[in-house]
Design an enzyme around this catalytic site. Structure first.
Site, mmCIF file in Angstrom:
data_model
loop_
_atom_site.group_PDB
_atom_site.id
_atom_site.type_symbol
_atom_site.label_atom_id
_atom_site.label_comp_id
_atom_site.label_asym_id
_atom_site.label_seq_id
_atom_site.Cartn_x
_atom_site.Cartn_y
_atom_site.Cartn_z
ATOM 1 N N TYR A 167 0.818 -1.225 0.000
ATOM 2 C CA TYR A 167 0.000 0.000 0.000
ATOM 3 C C TYR A 167 0.851 1.274 0.000
ATOM 4 C CZ TYR A 167 -0.298 0.048 5.301
ATOM 5 O OH TYR A 167 -0.080 0.077 6.639
ATOM 6 N N GLU A 168 0.224 2.387 -0.304
ATOM 7 C CA GLU A 168 0.938 3.654 -0.567
ATOM 8 C C GLU A 168 1.990 3.496 -1.665
ATOM 9 O OE1 GLU A 168 -0.045 6.433 0.444
ATOM 10 O OE2 GLU A 168 -1.442 5.711 1.959
ATOM 11 N N GLY A 169 1.675 2.671 -2.655
ATOM 12 C CA GLY A 169 2.614 2.443 -3.763
ATOM 13 C C GLY A 169 3.464 1.220 -3.491
#
Lengths: 594, 594
Positions: free
Chosen positions: B437-439
């Site tokens: 998550y968050e890239g």
């Protein structure tokens, strides 16, 4: 979430790398023709894919459960196990006299791989039964063999291994379970065993426990442990089931993975004593258990390969289906993510490790067959030594890489990988037990350092490394294969340095050597897996030159072997530094500095 | 399963590696004295250890759940969050004008580390609120700031980030949520957002969603995305809560880990349209979201460090408690497993990675502070470039190593590690989201290769490598530190080769460069983490020579830095080979060969 057995690669490895024809030529292996092998693999693939694989995710979501001492297995398991037994799959590698097919390990191994790819939790039950059969064939009385083995092979009964106790895990010297002779040839067993896989379940009429215990006045430590057969139901003289024995499942564990397989706490003798009979001689129990464990360790190595293959298949399917982002080199609309270079890297990393682990494991299986069946005693002996060197590596390396491969499988799925419905997370959870049970990686590494390397002064290890170097030299002489050869040669050199270091220091500085034991094991896996991939590359290049066989397959094998050489083999050099120069800092801190 | 904040190492890193005194000397950082820092850390450690940490395992066992659109969080979360807000912990790094403490990032970072070590699931709620505050401070109107930020900082309201849609994950160009202007300055938002962390919960009076959406006639792709504030309850002019807005949680996910944190599917505008207001200018939403994401990415990197620290503490405690097997070099009875060399290796591997990740992250935080607060513009600019280079590395490397560290934590526990009651498995499951998550790590690596390395022709990267080499040269000149210096120098040289390769080939052969992007990121993490450990070693050696401070601490730091140099830094050389020579085989297979 389907599973399609990788028959093409399995048959390539069996025939071209592991030498099925040579195994088939040995006395006692006449039935294992390449044609028979192919037919059996196809049949097994069908069974595993259609009957067992569909129960994998559902079993994880609805695990086996315990009620009042009884364990109900996950939906569908009982029926699938009935079919498994009836089709004869338990007996592939077991004696014909008890209803088995008596086929070599090289042929049984892909069957075990497929069953475990289909469903690790399900496959554990036959895996333990295999070990029980092996132990009784080696050390059991004729009566024990006749009472139990045919019923194991038919799938009517199943077997378990009872080693661990709360205070005795890796260290079996601490076993406390007691066995008191009753004067009639039987013993009364009492104690608590934990982590007993399929220690209680509803898939078979009887469950037969092999139990480590101490007789009165037995010596302390590992030399005072004996092995007993303790069936859930006693067996009458005519083979029918008798009274319920005093062994009871008091609970099962709530686990990270392999949730469909019940892991039991068994209480022996709380109501008067569980009746058991001795296997082999008193105080030699650990020795017999090691026979069983060696078979089981190899099989757990296969489990690592199996769950990795399954995770790879799922990741490939997702990568071919999921549309996201443009092609880096193109300007058109979004494409499937298999076009993204990093997704490629992840898939190739999974693939290369799976293929390397398969190649090494199957070659090990063929070596075991040669150790059993070869006509020449010296050859048998040499192969036995080779096999014994490989067992901890197959177990340790294949299970450690399974953690990496299944983790990468989650990553390929992005956010969906973290959602349980997707199924990728199950492989990540399931895989995590494999480097722990049947001896942790550290226990495998102790074996590799102590019994398999130091004891013979590194002779077997060096013999293998010489073979690796020979392969490397052959590849270095070929323009297309040169890079693979160079990297393999470098890695082999590093492994040799490590073997020298182990042999030279194990007595004078035992802690430093064991500070690098697991790293040595992983390094040996990388080098020997890389060796088999290099051999596969050489064969593939030759087939392509000759215009023989499936060009697409051989081209892919070449590329995968090159990936292994570029991306995995170079780790061997870092491992060398860590082992040879790195022990000091491992051991530097005092306990209170942690 | 308690958590004790590693205050000694935190303070060492803040003061001696990251230069808290220098930060304190910058205009606007006058309050961040070393004494204040220590006092705040101690207070935060107490709160995290006593209030938040005890809810970690129970939250995992009894996750947040959804009923009829409402989410009930795990037992104790609501009360703990009330205390968190009241004590002012949400405001550490936020503006004084809205009730925050306005302290530098270097001081907020250890607080974020502690909260996440205590409880990843709990800490996610403030983490997202931090990002919302940052985005509104940057691009929000004065009215938006006044309406929301004080309520965020007091813990009355919380914030979320709404990016992902079913077809738009890593690729936000595919966002479809629509925003239609109503002529009164508001917009009606409609669409589906998935994976919304704390998108619905019961811990705050209002939940304020920042939502990416397209206005009518907006351009295709990423240049047509705008950012909107969409609160769960509309806010009246006097700041009181008004009508329920048309945003509803239709389900939450069943996840592998961080189970106590609700991950929502949000439906906007199913009943007439959710009312939102524009943040900043139309079509610049992605730019603003990146501000928020950069803060969040750094924080997720800290999460990787946090869960690794927690797993390390648990493994150490178990290793000091569990008795099993004899000491290898002794003949007495069984000892605690911390005496076993391989357990030492595992603990040191966890410790070295935790300390390396902490050092790099805190140094990055200080760099961010210098980029904001330094009096000299050129210094601010240089630090901003340094920080931006580090963000994808802190995010990618710290989260990837968290998978390894938490897995090793399970292994230290042996069979008990696989049992959920033990708690070690939770860290392994929780950690697995962090590299997604968050890239994902690949997205971080794209950023590192594209914006952070190729765009300036490797200038920033090379500048950093020159600093690494300088450290290495200093250590090479000292007999005690020489080996660390040598290995660091070698690793820096390898990293430089990779930077050259990236810069030289990114235009002509983009796919090959991106085939090694994640490997480059991991390598940069290893080299820069190793650099900070080398700096720590040099400082420790100097303190020991001068007889200053806690000798036990500095000795342990020296040994840990040496471990990093021997066992982790050499991987950089293998990574170099994989990147520079290994792209060909990554990309060799056609899609149908998979």
């Amino acid at each position: 979430m389907s599973y399609t057995a990788p028959l093409k690669d399995m048959l390539f490895v069996m025939n071209e790398l592991a030498g099925l024809a040579e195994v088939n030529a040995m006395p006692g292996c006449e039935d294992a023709t390449p044609e028979t092998a192919e037919a059996i693999l196809e049949e097994n693939a069908k069974f595993c894919g259609e009957v067992v694989a569909p129960l994998n995710h559902s079993g994880d979501q609805q695990p086996s459960f315990w009620t009042d001492g009884k364990v109900t297995t996950s939906a569908g398991f009982k029926e699938a196990f009935r079919q498994f037994g009836e089709a004869g799959w338990q007996g592939v590698q077991h004696p014909v006299e008890f209803g088995g097919q008596g086929l070599p390990k090289l042929l049984a191994t892909p069957c075990i791989e497929m069953l475990n790819s289909a469903n690790l939790s399900f496959a554990l039950c036959p895996l333990l039964t295999d070990g029980t059969i092996e132990a009784l064939m080696t050390a059991g009385t004729k009566q024990q063999q006749e009472t139990y083995i045919a019923n194991f092979i038919s799938g009517k009964w199943t077997g378990t291994m009872n080693l661990t106790e709360p205070q005795a895990g890796s260290d079996l010297a601490l076993v406390r379970t007691r066995a008191v002779p009753q004067g009639d040839g039987t013993f009364k067993i009492s104690g608590t065993k934990i982590f007993i896989t399929y220690g209680e379940h509803d898939m078979a009429e009887n469950i037969v426990h092999l139990v480590l215990a101490r007789t009165p006045n037995a010596p302390e430590g590992v030399k005072g442990i004996s092995l007993f057969v303790v069936p859930k139901f006693l067996v009458n003289a005519d083979g029918s089931l008798g009274e319920r024995n005093d062994v009871h499942c008091v609970s099962i564990e709530h686990k990270l993975g392999i949730k469909a397989s019940p892991t039991a706490v068994l209480q022996f003798g709380d109501h008067g004593g569980a009746i058991g009979t001795l296997v082999g001689e008193e105080n030699r129990g650990l020795e017999y258990m090691f026979i069983m464990m060696n078979a089981a360790r190899f099989a757990v190595g296969i489990q690592g390969l199996s769950v990795s293959e399954r995770a790879y298949q799922k990741a490939v399917a997702y990568a071919k289906d999921r549309v996201q982002s443009r092609d880096l080199a193109g300007s058109a609309g979004p494409v499937t993510i298999i076009h993204q270079p990093d997704v490629r890297r992840m898939l190739m990393s999974m693939r290369a490790q799976v293929e390397g682990a398969r190649a090494l494991a199957y070659v090990a299986a063929a070596t075991s067959d040669a150790a059993h069946f070869h006509a020449d005693e010296a050859t048998r002996k040499a192969n036995q030594a080779f096999y014994e060197y490989l067992v901890p590596i197959v177990k340790g390396w294949s299970t450690e890489l399974a953690i990496d491969v299944t983790s990468t499988g989650v990553q390929v799925h992005g956010g969906m990988g973290f959602i349980e419905e997707t199924g990728a997370a199950q492989y990540y959870r399931d895989a995590r037990i494999l480097s722990i049970y049947e001896g942790t990686t550290a226990i495998q590494a102790n074996d590799l350092v102590g019994r398999k390397t130091a004891r013979d002064g590194g002779a077997v290890a060096k013999g293998i490394i010489a073979q690796v170097r020979k392969t490397a030299a052959e590849l270095e002489g070929d323009a297309q294969l040169k890079v693979i050869g160079l990297r393999l040669n470098e890695a082999a050199g590093a492994l040799e340095e490590v073997v020298d270091y182990v042999v030279a220091n194990v007595k004078s500085d035992i802690k430093s050597v064991f500070a690098g034991s697991v790293t040595y094991l992983k390094m040996a896996g990388v080098v020997l897996g890389g060796w088999q991939m290099a051999r596969a590359a050489a064969i593939s290049a030759a087939r392509l030159k000759a215009g023989e066989g499936d060009a697409k397959f051989y081209e892919a094998k070449l590329a995968t072997a090159r990936f292994f050489a570029d991306q995995i083999l170079p780790q061997a050099l870092a491992y060398r530094t860590a082992i040879v120069d790195g022990a000091q800092s491992v051991l530097a801190l005092s306990e209170d500095q942690f």
